[in-house]
Design a protein around this motif. Structure first.
Motif, PDB file in Angstrom:
ATOM      1  N   MET A   1      40.640  37.289  57.098  1.00 41.34           N
ATOM      2  CA  MET A   1      39.987  36.222  57.242  1.00 41.34           C
ATOM      3  C   MET A   1      38.819  35.879  56.136  1.00 41.34           C
ATOM      4  O   MET A   1      38.768  36.768  55.199  1.00 41.34           O
ATOM      5  CB  MET A   1      38.871  36.855  58.253  1.00 41.34           C
ATOM      6  CG  MET A   1      37.918  36.032  58.825  1.00 41.34           C
ATOM      7  SD  MET A   1      36.686  37.024  60.230  1.00 41.34           S
ATOM      8  CE  MET A   1      38.011  37.332  61.241  1.00 41.34           C
ATOM      9  N   SER A   2      38.313  34.696  56.004  1.00 38.87           N
ATOM     10  CA  SER A   2      37.869  34.500  54.812  1.00 38.87           C
ATOM     11  C   SER A   2      36.436  34.735  54.870  1.00 38.87           C
ATOM     12  O   SER A   2      35.693  35.112  55.839  1.00 38.87           O
ATOM     13  CB  SER A   2      37.950  32.830  54.765  1.00 38.87           C
ATOM     14  OG  SER A   2      37.139  32.173  55.500  1.00 38.87           O
ATOM     15  N   GLN A   3      35.903  34.765  53.459  1.00 41.92           N
ATOM     16  CA  GLN A   3      34.375  35.185  53.407  1.00 41.92           C
ATOM     17  C   GLN A   3      33.464  34.103  54.201  1.00 41.92           C
ATOM     18  O   GLN A   3      32.450  34.744  54.879  1.00 41.92           O
ATOM     19  CB  GLN A   3      33.719  34.839  52.001  1.00 41.92           C
ATOM     20  CG  GLN A   3      34.449  35.942  51.036  1.00 41.92           C
ATOM     21  CD  GLN A   3      34.199  35.509  49.580  1.00 41.92           C
ATOM     22  OE1 GLN A   3      33.755  34.492  49.228  1.00 41.92           O
ATOM     23  NE2 GLN A   3      34.240  36.515  48.718  1.00 41.92           N
ATOM     24  N   TYR A   4      33.843  32.912  54.427  1.00 40.32           N
ATOM     25  CA  TYR A   4      33.152  31.990  55.421  1.00 40.32           C
ATOM     26  C   TYR A   4      32.954  32.471  56.797  1.00 40.32           C
ATOM     27  O   TYR A   4      31.960  32.457  57.501  1.00 40.32           O
ATOM     28  CB  TYR A   4      33.791  30.546  54.949  1.00 40.32           C
ATOM     29  CG  TYR A   4      33.528  29.652  55.940  1.00 40.32           C
ATOM     30  CD1 TYR A   4      32.085  29.104  55.961  1.00 40.32           C
ATOM     31  CD2 TYR A   4      34.328  29.033  57.123  1.00 40.32           C
ATOM     32  CE1 TYR A   4      31.548  28.131  57.356  1.00 40.32           C
ATOM     33  CE2 TYR A   4      33.932  28.131  58.127  1.00 40.32           C
ATOM     34  CZ  TYR A   4      32.634  27.693  58.031  1.00 40.32           C
ATOM     35  OH  TYR A   4      32.295  26.922  59.043  1.00 40.32           O
ATOM     36  N   SER A   5      34.424  32.709  57.023  1.00 39.46           N
ATOM     37  CA  SER A   5      34.552  32.973  58.622  1.00 39.46           C
ATOM     38  C   SER A   5      33.862  34.308  58.895  1.00 39.46           C
ATOM     39  O   SER A   5      33.077  34.394  60.031  1.00 39.46           O
ATOM     40  CB  SER A   5      35.857  33.160  58.921  1.00 39.46           C
ATOM     41  OG  SER A   5      36.646  31.981  58.861  1.00 39.46           O
ATOM     42  N   LEU A  29      25.076  29.720  51.801  1.00 37.10           N
ATOM     43  CA  LEU A  29      24.898  30.826  51.196  1.00 37.10           C
ATOM     44  C   LEU A  29      26.096  31.220  50.393  1.00 37.10           C
ATOM     45  O   LEU A  29      25.917  31.895  49.214  1.00 37.10           O
ATOM     46  CB  LEU A  29      24.769  32.098  52.264  1.00 37.10           C
ATOM     47  CG  LEU A  29      23.348  32.074  53.337  1.00 37.10           C
ATOM     48  CD1 LEU A  29      23.565  33.109  54.438  1.00 37.10           C
ATOM     49  CD2 LEU A  29      22.340  32.185  52.325  1.00 37.10           C
ATOM     50  N   ILE A  30      27.340  31.100  50.809  1.00 36.82           N
ATOM     51  CA  ILE A  30      28.458  31.155  49.967  1.00 36.82           C
ATOM     52  C   ILE A  30      28.289  30.530  48.443  1.00 36.82           C
ATOM     53  O   ILE A  30      28.436  30.933  47.370  1.00 36.82           O
ATOM     54  CB  ILE A  30      29.879  30.973  50.351  1.00 36.82           C
ATOM     55  CG1 ILE A  30      29.836  31.951  51.677  1.00 36.82           C
ATOM     56  CG2 ILE A  30      30.956  31.072  49.508  1.00 36.82           C
ATOM     57  CD1 ILE A  30      30.950  31.894  52.444  1.00 36.82           C
ATOM     58  N   ALA A  31      27.969  29.295  48.621  1.00 34.75           N
ATOM     59  CA  ALA A  31      27.684  28.352  47.712  1.00 34.75           C
ATOM     60  C   ALA A  31      26.509  28.868  46.415  1.00 34.75           C
ATOM     61  O   ALA A  31      26.618  28.853  45.289  1.00 34.75           O
ATOM     62  CB  ALA A  31      27.254  26.987  47.835  1.00 34.75           C
ATOM     63  N   LEU A  32      25.468  29.180  47.180  1.00 39.23           N
ATOM     64  CA  LEU A  32      24.470  29.839  46.380  1.00 39.23           C
ATOM     65  C   LEU A  32      24.760  31.052  45.515  1.00 39.23           C
ATOM     66  O   LEU A  32      24.487  30.881  44.311  1.00 39.23           O
ATOM     67  CB  LEU A  32      23.169  30.088  47.457  1.00 39.23           C
ATOM     68  CG  LEU A  32      21.986  30.476  46.816  1.00 39.23           C
ATOM     69  CD1 LEU A  32      21.278  29.209  45.817  1.00 39.23           C
ATOM     70  CD2 LEU A  32      20.852  31.095  48.080  1.00 39.23           C
TER      71      LEU A  32
END
Length: 80
Positions: A1-5, A29-32
């Motif tokens: 599973m991806s960090q996003y999911s 949050l991931i982009a930050l």
């Protein structure tokens, strides 16, 4: 599973938001964390999606235009 999911699934039970808003928050949050900056133009580059950076920038602006900080909810999320 991806960090996003994983992040989206972790946030969903704590926020009474529709799916698109939770998805956006997870991407934000991931982009930050990726870009390590606080300017919206740089964060829009860190989304890592197929949309143009300009489109992501406008999405960020729309989100924050109507966003109200609920400190109680944020505190519950951090504690959990």
């Amino acid at each position: 599973m991806s960090q996003y999911s994983e992040l989206k699934q972790a946030l969903q039970p704590h926020l009474d938001w529709h799916g698109a808003r939770v998805s956006f928050l997870a991407l934000f949050l991931i982009a930050l964390v990726k870009v390590k900056t606080d300017t919206l133009s740089d964060i829009s580059l860190g989304f890592g999606i197929r949309a143009l950076a300009e489109s992501s920038y406008k999405r960020l602006q729309r989100f924050f235009r109507s966003f109200e900080i609920d400190y109680d909810t944020i505190a519950k999320i951090v504690v959990n």
